[in-house]
Design a protein around this motif. Structure first.
Motif, PDB file in Angstrom:
ATOM      1  N   SER A  63      -5.010 -12.139   9.261  1.00 48.51           N
ATOM      2  CA  SER A  63      -4.235 -12.646   8.119  1.00 48.51           C
ATOM      3  C   SER A  63      -4.268 -11.667   6.952  1.00 48.51           C
ATOM      4  N   ASP A  64      -5.429 -11.115   6.678  1.00 48.67           N
ATOM      5  CA  ASP A  64      -5.549 -10.126   5.586  1.00 48.67           C
ATOM      6  C   ASP A  64      -4.699  -8.889   5.863  1.00 48.67           C
ATOM      7  N   SER A  65      -4.728  -8.406   7.098  1.00 50.10           N
ATOM      8  CA  SER A  65      -3.945  -7.220   7.450  1.00 50.10           C
ATOM      9  C   SER A  65      -2.447  -7.515   7.385  1.00 50.10           C
ATOM     10  N   VAL A  66      -2.055  -8.708   7.808  1.00 43.10           N
ATOM     11  CA  VAL A  66      -0.642  -9.082   7.734  1.00 43.10           C
ATOM     12  C   VAL A  66      -0.178  -9.087   6.274  1.00 43.10           C
ATOM     13  N   GLN A  67      -1.047  -9.525   5.374  1.00 41.97           N
ATOM     14  CA  GLN A  67      -0.674  -9.511   3.952  1.00 41.97           C
ATOM     15  C   GLN A  67      -0.396  -8.091   3.485  1.00 41.97           C
ATOM     16  N   GLY A  68      -1.207  -7.145   3.936  1.00 43.82           N
ATOM     17  CA  GLY A  68      -0.968  -5.743   3.598  1.00 43.82           C
ATOM     18  C   GLY A  68       0.344  -5.242   4.171  1.00 43.82           C
ATOM     19  N   MET A  69       0.652  -5.645   5.406  1.00 40.94           N
ATOM     20  CA  MET A  69       1.917  -5.256   6.026  1.00 40.94           C
ATOM     21  C   MET A  69       3.104  -5.823   5.248  1.00 40.94           C
ATOM     22  N   ILE A  70       2.972  -7.067   4.823  1.00 46.76           N
ATOM     23  CA  ILE A  70       4.044  -7.718   4.058  1.00 46.76           C
ATOM     24  C   ILE A  70       4.302  -6.945   2.767  1.00 46.76           C
ATOM     25  N   THR A  71       3.237  -6.547   2.109  1.00 45.97           N
ATOM     26  CA  THR A  71       3.373  -5.798   0.859  1.00 45.97           C
ATOM     27  C   THR A  71       4.134  -4.492   1.084  1.00 45.97           C
ATOM     28  N   ILE A  72       3.776  -3.766   2.134  1.00 46.60           N
ATOM     29  CA  ILE A  72       4.478  -2.513   2.441  1.00 46.60           C
ATOM     30  C   ILE A  72       5.947  -2.798   2.748  1.00 46.60           C
ATOM     31  N   CYS A  73       6.202  -3.810   3.554  1.00 46.22           N
ATOM     32  CA  CYS A  73       7.583  -4.146   3.922  1.00 46.22           C
ATOM     33  C   CYS A  73       8.418  -4.497   2.695  1.00 46.22           C
ATOM     34  N   GLU A  74       7.838  -5.255   1.794  1.00 45.89           N
ATOM     35  CA  GLU A  74       8.573  -5.647   0.592  1.00 45.89           C
ATOM     36  C   GLU A  74       8.918  -4.432  -0.262  1.00 45.89           C
ATOM     37  N   ASN A  75       8.059  -3.417  -0.255  1.00 44.93           N
ATOM     38  CA  ASN A  75       8.353  -2.181  -0.991  1.00 44.93           C
ATOM     39  C   ASN A  75       9.539  -1.414  -0.403  1.00 44.93           C
ATOM     40  N   TYR A  76       9.870  -1.713   0.848  1.00 42.74           N
ATOM     41  CA  TYR A  76      10.991  -1.061   1.507  1.00 42.74           C
ATOM     42  C   TYR A  76      12.163  -2.019   1.725  1.00 42.74           C
ATOM     43  N   GLY A  77      12.117  -3.172   1.089  1.00 46.58           N
ATOM     44  CA  GLY A  77      13.228  -4.118   1.160  1.00 46.58           C
ATOM     45  C   GLY A  77      13.382  -4.828   2.493  1.00 46.58           C
ATOM     46  N   VAL A  78      12.340  -4.873   3.280  1.00 41.92           N
ATOM     47  CA  VAL A  78      12.391  -5.541   4.586  1.00 41.92           C
ATOM     48  C   VAL A  78      12.124  -7.031   4.381  1.00 41.92           C
ATOM     49  N   ASP A  79      12.920  -7.857   5.048  1.00 40.67           N
ATOM     50  CA  ASP A  79      12.772  -9.312   4.949  1.00 40.67           C
ATOM     51  C   ASP A  79      11.461  -9.740   5.616  1.00 40.67           C
ATOM     52  N   THR A  80      10.599 -10.384   4.853  1.00 43.70           N
ATOM     53  CA  THR A  80       9.299 -10.826   5.372  1.00 43.70           C
ATOM     54  C   THR A  80       9.157 -12.348   5.324  1.00 43.70           C
ATOM     55  N   GLN A  81      10.262 -13.035   5.158  1.00 41.09           N
ATOM     56  CA  GLN A  81      10.208 -14.485   4.999  1.00 41.09           C
ATOM     57  C   GLN A  81       9.580 -15.177   6.215  1.00 41.09           C
ATOM     58  N   GLU A  82       9.998 -14.789   7.411  1.00 44.22           N
ATOM     59  CA  GLU A  82       9.498 -15.449   8.629  1.00 44.22           C
ATOM     60  C   GLU A  82       8.008 -15.188   8.831  1.00 44.22           C
ATOM     61  N   ILE A  83       7.583 -13.946   8.723  1.00 41.75           N
ATOM     62  CA  ILE A  83       6.167 -13.638   8.931  1.00 41.75           C
ATOM     63  C   ILE A  83       5.318 -14.257   7.817  1.00 41.75           C
ATOM     64  N   SER A  84       5.861 -14.325   6.613  1.00 40.21           N
ATOM     65  CA  SER A  84       5.129 -14.952   5.503  1.00 40.21           C
ATOM     66  C   SER A  84       4.910 -16.438   5.777  1.00 40.21           C
ATOM     67  N   LYS A  85       5.932 -17.101   6.322  1.00 36.53           N
ATOM     68  CA  LYS A  85       5.791 -18.527   6.666  1.00 36.53           C
ATOM     69  C   LYS A  85       4.733 -18.725   7.731  1.00 36.53           C
ATOM     70  N   ARG A  86       4.795 -17.887   8.752  1.00 41.72           N
ATOM     71  CA  ARG A  86       3.837 -18.032   9.862  1.00 41.72           C
ATOM     72  C   ARG A  86       2.410 -17.692   9.417  1.00 41.72           C
ATOM     73  N   LYS A  87       2.271 -16.730   8.532  1.00 41.57           N
ATOM     74  CA  LYS A  87       0.958 -16.400   7.973  1.00 41.57           C
ATOM     75  C   LYS A  87       0.438 -17.581   7.167  1.00 41.57           C
ATOM     76  N   ALA A  88       1.321 -18.213   6.387  1.00 42.01           N
ATOM     77  CA  ALA A  88       0.919 -19.371   5.574  1.00 42.01           C
ATOM     78  C   ALA A  88       0.456 -20.525   6.464  1.00 42.01           C
ATOM     79  N   VAL A  89       1.110 -20.715   7.597  1.00 39.78           N
ATOM     80  CA  VAL A  89       0.696 -21.777   8.532  1.00 39.78           C
ATOM     81  C   VAL A  89      -0.696 -21.469   9.075  1.00 39.78           C
ATOM     82  N   LEU A  90      -0.928 -20.220   9.472  1.00 41.27           N
ATOM     83  CA  LEU A  90      -2.263 -19.850   9.966  1.00 41.27           C
ATOM     84  C   LEU A  90      -3.308 -20.017   8.870  1.00 41.27           C
ATOM     85  N   ASP A  91      -3.007 -19.534   7.671  1.00 37.81           N
ATOM     86  CA  ASP A  91      -3.960 -19.656   6.562  1.00 37.81           C
ATOM     87  C   ASP A  91      -4.290 -21.111   6.272  1.00 37.81           C
TER      88      ASP A  91
END
Length: 186
Positions: A63-91
């Motif tokens: 979960s921590d590593s996915v958060q880092g990936m999300i941050t990088i993706c957002e810096n490049y304008g990549v949609d992270t909505q789906e992975i963010s939802k799934r991370k939130a469910v796991l958390d």
């Protein structure tokens, strides 16, 4: 009261007391063993003299590593909505100490999103700094997934269930009490 003074009644009562004591002892030991095996999911499983890291802790690392990936993706304008939802469910499942099977479901769903995100990011040229960060997160996730596979937790559940199946008293207790067998992480 002369009924209780008869030898046959005394023998029957003694047998009942011994059986009840044996049943209660077996019930307590079985409950403790089931709890101990399930605690291996949260605290790690020891086998071959080595304490393997817990699956629960590895899920937190992922979960921590996915958060880092999300941050990088957002810096490049990549949609992270789906992975963010799934991370939130796991958390949420981790925070609420959800059942092990529901944690597995959340983990599987998140793993699928991780794979999708990794595939999407291969077409984006990252800066050197972000490339290092991304590779670190990917390696951390892969390491945690491998640790989960090698954790020995499901093996310890198998071992306990085989032990219960081979013992008629333990099988009877499992069928007729509120003791629940530990869940698999699969």
């Amino acid at each position: 009261m002369s009924f209780f003074r008869k030898r046959a009644v005394a023998v029957i009562l003694a047998i009942l007391v011994v059986l009840a004591g044996t049943y209660y002892s077996a019930y307590a030991k079985l409950g403790s063993k089931c709890s101990s095996v399930e605690s291996g999911f949260y605290n790690g499983v020891t086998y071959s003299g080595y304490l393997h890291p817990s699956i629960n802790g590895q899920l937190e690392n992922i979960s921590d590593s996915v958060q880092g990936m999300i941050t990088i993706c957002e810096n490049y304008g990549v949609d992270t909505q789906e992975i963010s939802k799934r991370k939130a469910v796991l958390d949420s499942s981790l925070d609420e100490k959800a059942s092990i099977s529901s944690l597995y479901s959340s983990y599987s769903s998140l793993s699928s999103s991780i794979d999708d995100l990794e595939n999407e990011m291969t077409s984006i040229e990252l800066s050197e700094r972000y490339t290092q960060g991304w590779n670190g997160y990917v390696n951390d996730i892969a390491s945690a997934q491998q640790t989960i596979k090698n954790s020995g937790y499901n093996d310890s559940v198998d071992e306990l269930l085989r032990e219960i199946d081979s013992n008629i008293i333990a099988s009877y207790i499992m069928l007729n009490t509120n003791i629940k067998a530990p869940e698999y992480f699969k």
